[in-house]
Motif scaffolding. Sequence first.
Motif, PDB file in Angstrom:
ATOM      1  N   SER A   1      -4.616  25.929-147.362  1.00  0.00           N
ATOM      2  CA  SER A   1      -5.155  26.200-146.026  1.00  0.00           C
ATOM      3  C   SER A   1      -6.121  25.114-145.580  1.00  0.00           C
ATOM      4  O   SER A   1      -6.167  24.752-144.399  1.00  0.00           O
ATOM      5  N   SER A   2      -6.906  24.567-146.508  1.00  0.00           N
ATOM      6  CA  SER A   2      -7.813  23.467-146.157  1.00  0.00           C
ATOM      7  C   SER A   2      -7.028  22.223-145.758  1.00  0.00           C
ATOM      8  O   SER A   2      -7.420  21.500-144.835  1.00  0.00           O
ATOM      9  N   ALA A   3      -5.941  21.959-146.469  1.00  0.00           N
ATOM     10  CA  ALA A   3      -5.104  20.816-146.110  1.00  0.00           C
ATOM     11  C   ALA A   3      -4.509  21.002-144.722  1.00  0.00           C
ATOM     12  O   ALA A   3      -4.429  20.046-143.935  1.00  0.00           O
ATOM     13  N   TRP A   4      -4.102  22.229-144.394  1.00  0.00           N
ATOM     14  CA  TRP A   4      -3.594  22.508-143.043  1.00  0.00           C
ATOM     15  C   TRP A   4      -4.700  22.289-142.011  1.00  0.00           C
ATOM     16  O   TRP A   4      -4.464  21.756-140.926  1.00  0.00           O
ATOM     17  N   GLY A   5      -5.938  22.668-142.354  1.00  0.00           N
ATOM     18  CA  GLY A   5      -7.050  22.464-141.426  1.00  0.00           C
ATOM     19  C   GLY A   5      -7.309  20.996-141.139  1.00  0.00           C
ATOM     20  O   GLY A   5      -7.584  20.614-140.011  1.00  0.00           O
ATOM     21  N   PHE A   6      -7.234  20.145-142.158  1.00  0.00           N
ATOM     22  CA  PHE A   6      -7.475  18.714-141.964  1.00  0.00           C
ATOM     23  C   PHE A   6      -6.291  18.007-141.321  1.00  0.00           C
ATOM     24  O   PHE A   6      -6.461  17.149-140.458  1.00  0.00           O
ATOM     25  N   TYR A   7      -5.092  18.338-141.762  1.00  0.00           N
ATOM     26  CA  TYR A   7      -3.924  17.566-141.368  1.00  0.00           C
ATOM     27  C   TYR A   7      -2.979  18.336-140.448  1.00  0.00           C
ATOM     28  O   TYR A   7      -1.903  17.857-140.142  1.00  0.00           O
ATOM     29  N   GLY A   8      -3.360  19.510-140.030  1.00  0.00           N
ATOM     30  CA  GLY A   8      -2.473  20.358-139.246  1.00  0.00           C
ATOM     31  C   GLY A   8      -2.489  20.056-137.759  1.00  0.00           C
ATOM     32  O   GLY A   8      -2.926  19.000-137.314  1.00  0.00           O
ATOM     33  N   GLN A   9      -2.049  21.053-136.967  1.00  0.00           N
ATOM     34  CA  GLN A   9      -1.867  20.897-135.532  1.00  0.00           C
ATOM     35  C   GLN A   9      -3.180  20.586-134.807  1.00  0.00           C
ATOM     36  O   GLN A   9      -3.202  19.832-133.853  1.00  0.00           O
ATOM     37  N   TRP A  10      -4.305  21.136-135.279  1.00  0.00           N
ATOM     38  CA  TRP A  10      -5.582  20.913-134.599  1.00  0.00           C
ATOM     39  C   TRP A  10      -6.455  19.924-135.359  1.00  0.00           C
ATOM     40  O   TRP A  10      -7.608  19.748-135.049  1.00  0.00           O
TER      41      TRP A  10
ATOM     42  N   ALA B   1      -5.498  16.275-137.914  1.00  0.00           N
ATOM     43  CA  ALA B   1      -4.918  14.932-137.815  1.00  0.00           C
ATOM     44  C   ALA B   1      -3.497  14.932-137.257  1.00  0.00           C
ATOM     45  O   ALA B   1      -2.925  13.875-137.037  1.00  0.00           O
ATOM     46  N   LYS B   2      -2.928  16.111-137.029  1.00  0.00           N
ATOM     47  CA  LYS B   2      -1.580  16.275-136.468  1.00  0.00           C
ATOM     48  C   LYS B   2      -0.488  15.612-137.319  1.00  0.00           C
ATOM     49  O   LYS B   2       0.487  15.075-136.807  1.00  0.00           O
ATOM     50  N   LYS B   3      -0.642  15.652-138.633  1.00  0.00           N
ATOM     51  CA  LYS B   3       0.390  15.116-139.518  1.00  0.00           C
ATOM     52  C   LYS B   3       1.406  16.192-139.890  1.00  0.00           C
ATOM     53  O   LYS B   3       2.585  15.907-140.030  1.00  0.00           O
ATOM     54  N   ILE B   4       0.935  17.413-140.081  1.00  0.00           N
ATOM     55  CA  ILE B   4       1.827  18.520-140.448  1.00  0.00           C
ATOM     56  C   ILE B   4       2.185  19.266-139.165  1.00  0.00           C
ATOM     57  O   ILE B   4       1.291  19.748-138.468  1.00  0.00           O
ATOM     58  N   ASP B   5       3.455  19.362-138.864  1.00  0.00           N
ATOM     59  CA  ASP B   5       3.826  20.061-137.637  1.00  0.00           C
ATOM     60  C   ASP B   5       3.842  21.567-137.852  1.00  0.00           C
ATOM     61  O   ASP B   5       3.864  22.064-138.981  1.00  0.00           O
ATOM     62  N   THR B   6       3.833  22.290-136.759  1.00  0.00           N
ATOM     63  CA  THR B   6       3.723  23.746-136.814  1.00  0.00           C
ATOM     64  C   THR B   6       4.955  24.391-137.448  1.00  0.00           C
ATOM     65  O   THR B   6       4.840  25.403-138.148  1.00  0.00           O
ATOM     66  N   GLN B   7       6.125  23.821-137.240  1.00  0.00           N
ATOM     67  CA  GLN B   7       7.346  24.399-137.818  1.00  0.00           C
ATOM     68  C   GLN B   7       7.302  24.352-139.348  1.00  0.00           C
ATOM     69  O   GLN B   7       7.690  25.322-140.013  1.00  0.00           O
ATOM     70  N   THR B   8       6.823  23.242-139.891  1.00  0.00           N
ATOM     71  CA  THR B   8       6.721  23.124-141.351  1.00  0.00           C
ATOM     72  C   THR B   8       5.727  24.136-141.886  1.00  0.00           C
ATOM     73  O   THR B   8       5.964  24.784-142.914  1.00  0.00           O
ATOM     74  N   TRP B   9       4.597  24.302-141.184  1.00  0.00           N
ATOM     75  CA  TRP B   9       3.581  25.254-141.625  1.00  0.00           C
ATOM     76  C   TRP B   9       4.106  26.684-141.543  1.00  0.00           C
ATOM     77  O   TRP B   9       3.877  27.493-142.437  1.00  0.00           O
ATOM     78  N   THR B  10       4.824  27.005-140.478  1.00  0.00           N
ATOM     79  CA  THR B  10       5.394  28.347-140.332  1.00  0.00           C
ATOM     80  C   THR B  10       6.397  28.626-141.445  1.00  0.00           C
ATOM     81  O   THR B  10       6.406  29.721-142.033  1.00  0.00           O
ATOM     82  N   TYR B  11       7.229  27.637-141.753  1.00  0.00           N
ATOM     83  CA  TYR B  11       8.189  27.802-142.834  1.00  0.00           C
ATOM     84  C   TYR B  11       7.480  28.006-144.177  1.00  0.00           C
ATOM     85  O   TYR B  11       7.887  28.848-144.987  1.00  0.00           O
ATOM     86  N   LEU B  12       6.392  27.236-144.410  1.00  0.00           N
ATOM     87  CA  LEU B  12       5.639  27.380-145.658  1.00  0.00           C
ATOM     88  C   LEU B  12       4.986  28.753-145.752  1.00  0.00           C
ATOM     89  O   LEU B  12       4.954  29.356-146.827  1.00  0.00           O
ATOM     90  N   CYS B  13       4.459  29.261-144.636  1.00  0.00           N
ATOM     91  CA  CYS B  13       3.860  30.604-144.642  1.00  0.00           C
ATOM     92  C   CYS B  13       4.916  31.661-144.955  1.00  0.00           C
ATOM     93  O   CYS B  13       4.657  32.617-145.705  1.00  0.00           O
ATOM     94  N   GLY B  14       6.109  31.519-144.393  1.00  0.00           N
ATOM     95  CA  GLY B  14       7.197  32.443-144.713  1.00  0.00           C
ATOM     96  C   GLY B  14       7.601  32.344-146.169  1.00  0.00           C
ATOM     97  O   GLY B  14       7.879  33.356-146.827  1.00  0.00           O
TER      98      GLY B  14
END
Length: 198
Positions: free
Chosen positions: A164-173, A175-188
Amino acid sequence: MKVGLDDFVVCEICRKQVKKKNLRKHLRKIHSQSNETTVSAKPESRPKAEMTALERRTLRRQETFARINQGDYDNEKSLMNFIRNAKNCGEQKILKAAQQRLRKKFPSMYRRYVGPLTLRDPLGSKKCYCAIPASLDSIAHDIMNLTVPTEALQCDLCWDLDISSAWGFYGQWGAKKIDTQTWTYLCGLRGDTKYATA
């Protein structure tokens, strides 16, 4: 600068370095002299022109190591440059010194690029991020490539503190490196791995 008794001086006769407090004894026993000859207060050092390339490189490396430990380069850019260059050149001593200064002065940068500040008990698992500590940068690469270990998806500490910390740093809000679709798939994938009943 005042010369102390434990400082080394150079004997003018044999050009040998001797402690200041032992100079009279050295002159009496080695050179059979009872009076002191003139002695230079500084230790003899070879001029840089006479040094070999290896000696100059070793001296420069020692000076850099000492200056890092003394805090002369205590800003994020300098320490990150030292870490990157030390990795490229294979300088483990300078790498460790720069990482420790980064850990002390900028813990969030250390966590992001080097690894966790404190180690956790792996709770029996050998393949989650508790057992194999990783930086948030490498965890973000695992998320982007969807190579997060299944043990890390099952471990609540790994999910809360690392993924979750990695998503916070590199996620949609971030550094925008991890896109939302990848994160949604990982959560599933986490939901299926942790809570699915077979």
